[in-house]
Motif scaffolding. Structure first.
Motif, short mmCIF file in Angstrom:
data_model
loop_
_atom_site.label_atom_id
_atom_site.label_comp_id
_atom_site.label_asym_id
_atom_site.label_seq_id
_atom_site.Cartn_x
_atom_site.Cartn_y
_atom_site.Cartn_z
N LEU A 1 18.89 0.51 -10.80
CA LEU A 1 18.68 -0.18 -9.76
C LEU A 1 19.03 -1.78 -9.43
O LEU A 1 18.32 -2.46 -9.69
CB LEU A 1 17.38 0.09 -9.21
CG LEU A 1 16.92 1.54 -9.22
CD1 LEU A 1 15.43 1.60 -8.48
CD2 LEU A 1 17.89 2.40 -8.18
N ASN A 2 20.30 -2.18 -9.41
CA ASN A 2 20.82 -3.71 -9.17
C ASN A 2 19.93 -4.31 -10.24
O ASN A 2 20.36 -4.22 -11.55
CB ASN A 2 20.50 -3.65 -7.92
CG ASN A 2 21.14 -3.00 -6.83
OD1 ASN A 2 22.22 -2.44 -7.14
ND2 ASN A 2 20.29 -2.74 -5.66
N ASP A 3 19.53 -5.45 -9.91
CA ASP A 3 19.11 -6.45 -10.76
C ASP A 3 17.18 -5.94 -11.22
O ASP A 3 16.96 -6.95 -12.03
CB ASP A 3 18.57 -7.72 -9.95
CG ASP A 3 19.97 -8.31 -9.77
OD1 ASP A 3 20.94 -7.74 -10.16
OD2 ASP A 3 19.99 -9.27 -8.86
N TRP A 4 16.94 -4.96 -10.92
CA TRP A 4 15.55 -4.54 -11.23
C TRP A 4 15.65 -3.85 -12.80
O TRP A 4 16.33 -2.89 -13.03
CB TRP A 4 15.09 -3.63 -10.19
CG TRP A 4 14.76 -4.08 -8.63
CD1 TRP A 4 15.50 -3.86 -7.77
CD2 TRP A 4 14.10 -5.06 -8.52
NE1 TRP A 4 15.18 -4.50 -6.80
CE2 TRP A 4 14.11 -5.30 -7.15
CE3 TRP A 4 12.80 -5.76 -9.14
CZ2 TRP A 4 13.27 -6.29 -6.48
CZ3 TRP A 4 12.14 -6.63 -8.54
CH2 TRP A 4 12.14 -6.90 -7.28
N TYR A 5 14.68 -4.06 -13.44
CA TYR A 5 14.16 -3.29 -14.69
C TYR A 5 13.10 -2.33 -14.04
O TYR A 5 12.12 -2.76 -13.48
CB TYR A 5 13.32 -4.37 -15.41
CG TYR A 5 12.48 -3.53 -16.65
CD1 TYR A 5 13.06 -2.95 -17.60
CD2 TYR A 5 11.18 -3.38 -16.40
CE1 TYR A 5 12.20 -2.26 -18.58
CE2 TYR A 5 10.23 -2.75 -17.05
CZ TYR A 5 11.04 -2.23 -18.32
OH TYR A 5 10.23 -1.39 -19.27
N VAL A 6 13.31 -0.94 -14.35
CA VAL A 6 12.44 -0.02 -13.79
C VAL A 6 11.65 0.50 -14.85
O VAL A 6 11.93 0.91 -15.89
CB VAL A 6 13.31 1.27 -13.19
CG1 VAL A 6 12.49 2.22 -12.47
CG2 VAL A 6 14.44 0.84 -12.07
N SER A 7 10.16 0.29 -14.54
CA SER A 7 9.20 0.27 -15.70
C SER A 7 8.79 1.89 -16.09
O SER A 7 8.50 2.09 -17.11
CB SER A 7 8.03 -0.30 -15.32
OG SER A 7 7.39 0.42 -14.21
N GLY A 8 9.30 2.74 -15.23
CA GLY A 8 8.64 4.11 -15.49
C GLY A 8 7.19 4.10 -14.95
O GLY A 8 6.86 5.52 -14.98
N ASP A 9 6.66 3.26 -14.50
CA ASP A 9 5.14 3.35 -14.08
C ASP A 9 5.13 3.36 -12.57
O ASP A 9 6.31 2.85 -11.86
CB ASP A 9 4.34 2.10 -14.33
CG ASP A 9 3.79 2.04 -15.84
OD1 ASP A 9 4.11 3.04 -16.22
OD2 ASP A 9 3.21 1.31 -16.35
N SER A 10 4.34 4.12 -11.98
CA SER A 10 4.14 4.17 -10.71
C SER A 10 2.92 3.39 -10.13
O SER A 10 1.93 3.14 -10.61
CB SER A 10 3.88 5.72 -10.26
OG SER A 10 3.32 5.82 -8.88
N ASN B 1 0.63 -1.24 -0.03
CA ASN B 1 0.02 0.07 -0.09
C ASN B 1 0.89 1.35 -0.23
O ASN B 1 0.31 2.29 0.42
CB ASN B 1 -1.07 -0.03 1.05
CG ASN B 1 -2.02 -1.21 1.01
OD1 ASN B 1 -2.33 -1.32 0.03
ND2 ASN B 1 -2.18 -1.87 2.18
N THR B 2 1.98 1.18 -0.44
CA THR B 2 2.93 2.38 -0.69
C THR B 2 3.28 2.71 -1.97
O THR B 2 3.82 1.73 -2.86
CB THR B 2 4.15 2.22 0.18
OG1 THR B 2 3.99 1.72 1.47
CG2 THR B 2 4.81 3.50 0.14
N MET B 3 2.86 3.75 -2.57
CA MET B 3 3.41 4.16 -4.06
C MET B 3 4.85 4.30 -4.09
O MET B 3 5.35 4.72 -3.34
CB MET B 3 2.64 5.58 -4.27
CG MET B 3 2.29 5.61 -5.72
SD MET B 3 2.00 7.27 -6.24
CE MET B 3 0.43 7.68 -5.28
N GLY B 4 5.26 3.61 -5.25
CA GLY B 4 6.65 3.75 -5.65
C GLY B 4 6.93 3.26 -7.15
O GLY B 4 5.89 3.10 -7.87
N ASN B 5 8.04 2.88 -7.41
CA ASN B 5 8.24 2.43 -8.83
C ASN B 5 7.90 0.92 -9.10
O ASN B 5 8.47 0.23 -7.97
CB ASN B 5 9.55 2.70 -9.13
CG ASN B 5 10.32 3.99 -8.92
OD1 ASN B 5 9.83 4.85 -9.69
ND2 ASN B 5 11.31 4.37 -7.97
N LEU B 6 7.10 0.80 -9.94
CA LEU B 6 6.96 -0.60 -10.36
C LEU B 6 8.13 -1.26 -10.98
O LEU B 6 8.72 -0.81 -12.28
CB LEU B 6 5.73 -0.63 -11.37
CG LEU B 6 5.42 -2.06 -12.00
CD1 LEU B 6 5.41 -3.00 -10.94
CD2 LEU B 6 3.91 -2.11 -12.55
N ALA B 7 8.70 -2.13 -10.53
CA ALA B 7 9.78 -2.71 -11.01
C ALA B 7 9.98 -4.42 -11.09
O ALA B 7 9.25 -4.94 -10.42
CB ALA B 7 11.20 -2.41 -10.09
#
Ligand code: 6R9
Length: 573
Positions: free
Chosen positions: A433-442, A402-408
């Motif tokens: 961010l390490n092993d994460w693909y960062v989608s740009g979506d929140s 329930n915390t908004m952030g980067n969808l990865a």
């Protein structure tokens, strides 16, 4: 938080029971065993889509049902094997295509597009599909960035191809009435007649390039997202899990192949599973769409919220005139699926519309409402087996529910993009961010593991100290009976930081008045929160949308600030 409601799970099929079993310990290797290359070691996605089914005795099964205002045709898997073999020969012998060359297809959605698409892949080319509505600048950008060697197009579209400015372009294949063939131009009809259908397929490596999709960045030039042959593992598997493909399905994906949905799920997923697809040419009309479902007895329908909202706006009396009872499974992709639309689908079709989240860059579905899951309206669903998704902060730390952030997404799924063409920097920027693909979506994840889309990270609005995703407000807005489409941005305010501004197109029969603005403001205020209510509203005839139906908020922002709108090549019209 968004007001939601729940719909119960559907009955599972054998495929989906499988899903339940494999969910926790699934490995993508398990999904490979169905392909012929698992035994032979020889890989080509076009072979797996078409020729394999013929080899397995299903040559007579219909692969493609095509219709538009003037044509009504069917092609079996054997027909497509034959025709794509000819197309591959044509590309190899006359257009001199070798492994790895870029072959672009810029034409309306007709059988020839699909035949050339398959032919290009059989010949080992990297295929680049373009929306037929692209104008000259858009065509130039993509063909020159990719250094395309061959372009397949129609005589009507040729005026938008700046041939003189494309030194790498060696041949143009013309589909339609042409003035004949010379060294540069190749007459498709004539060349197909002459070509041998028996093409020795170009066997590829798992990691060889297969398709290049240009997708618009939020600013600047479009970027070429490269996918490789083994992406087919995920196309095929998600076709079973998410689309619930079964032997006798008639499947209609409404997306154009110029958009990744029109290839990953308009071509690869269904044909890898040997399913019959419906392609309807021509423009959208609600009557035509309902008729297409009725006439073809469509069982699975994959479309987008923007289309569903247009159908919804056309009223409920219309669908009642058609027999839509063959529909078994309905899905959506491309933008947030408003609870309002899910409610409509339930009322009109007695079907749950299943949301699916993914991107050009992910190549295939990632977070979905699969049939056996309870739907929480407004949520995209849960990550598929083999996919690890999380909400992370800007340092890559996982955030609590329930915390908004980067969808990865954890790196390494089969259909993950392998490059941004000619632009390693841009590619690496997704993986900081390490092993994460960062989608740009929140987004945020709730306590049950469902993911809730909030907006593109760049579009999140800080108002009165609160973070608001534009989707939440837009979704509330379209619940109002007067609102057809809504796009929301933040605009600067000396006191509140940002305030919400809404651009709204009205449903038929409603007038743009100050009183209506006030009513809509109150509606959001009472339903959501005072700080989320639009203090400014502009009524517009139409909202700026991409061809895949996404509201272009950066254009709304540019309108507001009188700034240049940037690259508009993917704008609807
Ligand atoms: C397949 C496709 C990707 C962007 C993505 C997100 C938006 C896609 C969505 C969704 C909310 C969904 N998006 N699916 N937003 N709910 N179910 O659309 O690819 O054209 O690259 O767009 O679309 O913002 O990041 P693409």
């Amino acid at each position: 938080m968004l007001k939601s409601f729940r719909l119960p799970a559907d009955h599972g099929t054998h495929v989906l029971e499988d899903y339940a079993k494999t969910r926790s310990d699934f490995d993508w290797k398990q999904a490979e065993t169905g392909f012929s290359w698992f035994q032979t070691g020889k890989i080509n996605a076009a072979y797996e889509m078409i020729d394999r089914h013929v080899a397995e005795g299903k040559g007579n099964k219909i692969a493609l049902r095509y219709s538009d205002a003037t044509r009504d045709e069917q092609y079996s898997f054997a027909d497509l094997m034959h025709l794509s073999g000819k197309a591959a020969h044509l590309l190899r012998n006359q257009a001199e295509v070798v492994k790895g060359d870029r072959v672009f297809i810029f034409m309306p959605r007709t059988p020839e597009l699909y035949i050339l698409f398959l032919g290009a892949i059989k010949a080992g080319a990297i295929v680049g599909p373009l929306f037929e509505a692209f104008m000259e600048d858009a065509v130039r950008d993509r063909l020159s960035d990719s250094e395309a060697k061959v372009l397949c197009t129609t005589p009507e579209l040729l005026s938008r191809v700046p041939v003189d400015e494309l030194p790498h372009l060696k041949h143009i294949i013309l589909i339609g009435d042409t003035v004949g063939t010379n060294g540069f131009y190749i007459d498709y009809k004539q060349a197909m007649q002459e070509a041998n259908a028996d093409f020795p397929i170009e066997w590829m490596a798992r990691e060889d390039g297969m398709i290049l999709h240009y997708t618009s960045g939020s600013t600047g030039k479009p970027k070429g997202v490269l996918h490789v042959h083994q992406a087919m593992i995920q196309h095929a598997q998600t076709g079973r899990w998410v689309l619930d493909f079964q032997e006798d399905d008639i499947y209609w994906c409404t997306a154009d192949p110029g958009w990744v949905t029109g290839t990953s799920y308009g071509v690869f997923a269904p044909w890898l599973n040997g399913v019959t697809i419906v392609v309807r040419g021509g423009r959208f009309s609600a009557e035509d769409w309902y008729q297409t479902i009725e006439k073809n007895k469509v069982t699975i329908w994959y479309s987008a919220p923007t289309a569903f909202r247009m159908l919804l706006s056309a009223g409920n009396a219309l669908p009642a005139k058609y027999n839509l009872s063959t529909l078994r499974h309905v899905l959506s992709v491309g933008e947030p699926l408003n609870p309002e639309v899910i409610k409509w689908g339930w009322e009109v079709f007695q079907k749950r519309i299943h949301d699916t989240w993914w991107m050009t860059e992910t190549g295939a579905q990632m977070i979905c409402n699969i049939p056996t899951m309870e739907i929480k309206a407004g949520s995209m669903g849960k990550p598929l087996p083999g996919i690890t998704a999380a909400i992370v902060d800007d340092d890559g730390q996982e955030l609590p529910p329930n915390t908004m952030g980067n969808l990865a997404i954890k790196k390494g799924w089969p259909s993950m993009m392998r490059a941004i063409w000619n632009n390693p920097e841009k590619y690496n920027a997704y993986f900081t961010l390490n092993d994460w693909y960062v989608s740009g979506d929140s987004a945020y994840m709730d306590e049950d593991g469902y993911f809730w889309f909030q907006g593109r990270v760049d579009d999140v609005i800080m108002t009165s100290g609160e973070r608001i995703g534009p989707f939440e407000v837009e979704s509330k807005l379209v619940e109002h009976p007067a609102v057809s489409e809504a796009g929301v941005i933040g605009i600067s305010d000396p006191i509140r930081g940002k305030i919400i501004k809404a651009f709204i197109s009205l449903r038929e029969g409603f007038e743009a008045t100050e009183a209506l603005k006030h009513e809509i403001y109150q509606f959001v205020k009472n339903g959501l929160a005072a700080h989320a209510a639009p203090r400014q509203i502009d009524f517009k005839e139409k909202l700026p949308k991409t061809r895949s139906g996404k509201i272009m908020r950066r254009v709304l922002k540019a309108w507001e600030l009188n700034l240049p709108v940037g690259d508009l090549s993917t704008l609807e019209d």
